[in-house]
Design an enzyme around this catalytic site. Structure first.
Site, PDB file in Angstrom:
ATOM      1  N   LYS A 147      -0.805  -9.012   2.879  1.00 33.83           N
ATOM      2  CA  LYS A 147       0.654  -9.012   3.067  1.00 33.83           C
ATOM      3  C   LYS A 147       1.061  -9.008   4.522  1.00 33.83           C
ATOM      4  CE  LYS A 147      -1.391  -5.080   2.008  1.00 33.83           C
ATOM      5  NZ  LYS A 147      -1.651  -4.003   1.151  1.00 33.83           N
ATOM      6  N   ILE A 197       0.957  -6.833 -10.703  1.00 32.86           N
ATOM      7  CA  ILE A 197       2.288  -7.079 -11.298  1.00 32.86           C
ATOM      8  C   ILE A 197       2.672  -8.529 -10.979  1.00 32.86           C
ATOM      9  CG2 ILE A 197       4.724  -6.404 -11.292  1.00 32.86           C
ATOM     10  CD1 ILE A 197       3.867  -3.740 -10.034  1.00 32.86           C
ATOM     11  N   GLY A 236      -8.732   5.005  -3.025  1.00 31.74           N
ATOM     12  CA  GLY A 236      -8.779   3.586  -2.641  1.00 31.74           C
ATOM     13  C   GLY A 236      -7.420   2.915  -2.629  1.00 31.74           C
ATOM     14  N   ASP A 262       3.604  -1.272   5.557  1.00 37.62           N
ATOM     15  CA  ASP A 262       3.060  -2.045   4.440  1.00 37.62           C
ATOM     16  C   ASP A 262       4.194  -2.474   3.499  1.00 37.62           C
ATOM     17  OD1 ASP A 262       0.643  -2.882   2.694  1.00 37.62           O
ATOM     18  OD2 ASP A 262       1.832  -1.633   1.353  1.00 37.62           O
ATOM     19  N   LYS A 264       5.548  -6.369   2.661  1.00 37.17           N
ATOM     20  CA  LYS A 264       5.758  -6.889   1.301  1.00 37.17           C
ATOM     21  C   LYS A 264       7.219  -7.300   1.097  1.00 37.17           C
ATOM     22  CE  LYS A 264       1.998  -4.071  -0.578  1.00 37.17           C
ATOM     23  NZ  LYS A 264       1.679  -2.705  -1.022  1.00 37.17           N
TER      24      LYS A 264
HETATM   25  N1  HSE Z   1      -2.018   0.344   0.578  1.00 37.54           N
HETATM   26  C1  HSE Z   1      -1.330  -0.477  -0.368  1.00 37.54           C
HETATM   27  C2  HSE Z   1      -0.460   0.422  -1.236  1.00 37.54           C
HETATM   28  C3  HSE Z   1      -2.323  -1.239  -1.183  1.00 37.54           C
HETATM   29  O1  HSE Z   1      -0.679   1.631  -1.223  1.00 37.54           O
HETATM   30  O2  HSE Z   1       0.443  -0.071  -1.896  1.00 37.54           O
HETATM   31  C4  HSE Z   1      -1.710  -2.282  -2.087  1.00 37.54           C
HETATM   32  O3  HSE Z   1      -1.056  -3.283  -1.379  1.00 37.54           O
END
Ligand code: HSE
Length: 435
Positions: A107, A138, A190, A204, A208
């Site tokens: 992303k 999704i 993870g 992040d 997105k």
């Molecule tokens: N680190 C990202 C999250 C992983 O926690 O959404 C998935 O894109």
């Protein structure tokens, strides 16, 4: 057309491992359902020596040089799981130049260079697909790309970072649990990025949101267009206060077309009324509500991070390419290319009209009285806890005056416009003053 779709995998970390395992374990189902068989031809990783819980099939070639995949004329599609921007950009550009279809879950790369890469893919007659980059498994990209293509999208509100939602949910469930403990837990599971500040500081989610907004609104959105606030400063008190008020605190990504035609973009901790479906999105789950005309609100939800879900997104892109190639087709109009030339008017989020202000201070009654006097007639409501006051339904000008007044009163503000009330009628600006 070769009888199998030959894949070069770049990146063999958490997700790469889950991908290789899935190809091996679900072999029969893939053979039965996909338009052509899948063949893993390369597995490339920077750290070939690291121990992994799965071994690639012996037929797959191994290398620590990603460009080996690009140089191999017998690779049809590249799956990019390198992460980060710079190396990934060089690699994806080279793969597209070499005429390979590219699937990426990256992303950050798409937010930074999506339109440029999409135009290159289009020029080369190949595909650039990225279903796994937002919301993992999704099917949000295909929902926007095909399901809602005919509609005019007005707004998008989403919980699109699993790690932060996991942390906030656990802080509610385990009252008093610290932020740091919960982040460790999310990393162990993870979910978090290799650099978890991308998660907790909101980047992040912003990457997105930039991708989704470009698809929804057809214009090039950069992460720098988005007002970004993470959850590092969220305290258990913030969460408890919301719970008492019937509000759920979430890291909310929003893109909204305003009446003046500007696109309003933000990522910020937001109180969401409990009746809204986003309030019920818990743990690593993501949820995205899209308001489209004439369809109405579409709500999608599911695991937004982790191997199983991310692999599902990758496999869906592979199914798409396999079907196209089996039908003799190649390339096509690239997603995001629409956004490439277009820069519309973008409004960085400001304090919105209809705000409410929460003031937390040991001497708050005194200050609220002064505030009331200064604001002449704005209604001040006593909050749930003694030291909390709410001034509901403020206009933004009044909010500025209120914050200015508190500053004038000599309170060292540490002023945090922490909380957007994006889905209700109000934005909530939290001024937590410490003397
Ligand atoms: N680190 C990202 C999250 C992983 O926690 O959404 C998935 O894109």
């Amino acid at each position: 057309v070769h009888q199998a779709l030959r894949i070069g995998l770049a990146g063999f970390g958490n997700i790469g491992t889950a991908f290789v395992r899935f190809l091996q374990e679900q072999h029969d189902r893939i053979d039965a359902r996909y338009a052509m068989p899948l063949e893993l031809r390369w597995v490339c990783t920077r750290n070939p020596k690291r121990r992994r819980s799965v071994a690639p099939p012996p037929t797959a070639k191994r290398s620590s040089d990603f460009l080996d995949i690009v140089r191999d004329p017998d690779v049809d599609v590249v799956v990019e799981l390198i992460g980060g921007v710079n190396d990934a950009r060089t690699f994806v550009t080279a793969a597209l130049e070499a005429g390979k279809d590219v699937i990426t879950a990256n992303k950050a790369l798409l937010a930074e260079c999506g339109p440029e890469l999409a135009l290159l893919a289009q020029a080369k007659g190949v595909r650039l697909l990225f279903e796994a980059a937002v919301g993992a498994g999704i099917p949000i990209i295909r929902s926007i790309e095909t399901g809602l293509l005919s509609n005019r999208i007005v707004s998008l509100h989403g919980i699109i970072n699993g790690t932060t939602n996991y942390i906030l949910t656990r802080m509610v469930d385990r009252r008093g649990a610290s932020f740091a403990e919960m982040l460790d837990e999310a990393s162990r599971l993870g979910y978090a990025e290799p650099d978890p500040s991308l998660d907790v500081d909101g980047y992040d989610a912003a990457h997105k949101l930039a991708v989704l907004a470009a698809l929804c609104f057809g214009q090039h959105v950069r992460a720098s267009d988005i007002r970004i606030e993470g959850i590092r400063h969220v305290t258990p008190e913030d969460i408890n206060w919301g719970t008492i008020q019937g509000l759920s605190l979430k890291l909310l990504a929003s893109a909204r077309l305003r009446d003046d035609g500007k696109l309003h973009l933000s990522v910020a901790p937001s109180y969401i009324p409990e009746a809204h479906p986003l309030a019920a999105v818990r743990g690593v789950t993501n949820g995205i509500a899209i308001e489209a005309e004439p369809c109405g609100v579409v709500f999608l939800s599911g695991a937004g991070a982790g191997g199983g879900s991310t692999v599902t997104g990758l496999m869906s892109d592979l199914a798409d390419i396999a079907a196209q190639r089996a039908a003799g087709g190649r390339g096509g109009k690239a997603l995001l290319s629409l956004a490439a030339g277009s820069r519309g008017k973008i409004a960085r989020a400001q304090i919105q009209p209809d705000c409410c202000l929460r003031v937390t201070h040991p001497e708050v009654p005194l200050h609220v009285n002064r505030l009331e006097r200064r604001l002449k007639g704005e209604c001040v409501e006593r909050g749930a806890s003694d030291a909390t006051y709410l001034i509901p339904e403020m206009k933004s000008s009044a909010m500025e005056r209120a914050l200015g007044t508190l500053d004038d009163l000599g309170l060292d503000s540490g002023r945090r416009s922490k909380v957007d009330f994006a889905l209700g009628s109000r934005n909530l600006v939290d001024a937590d003053f410490k003397k």
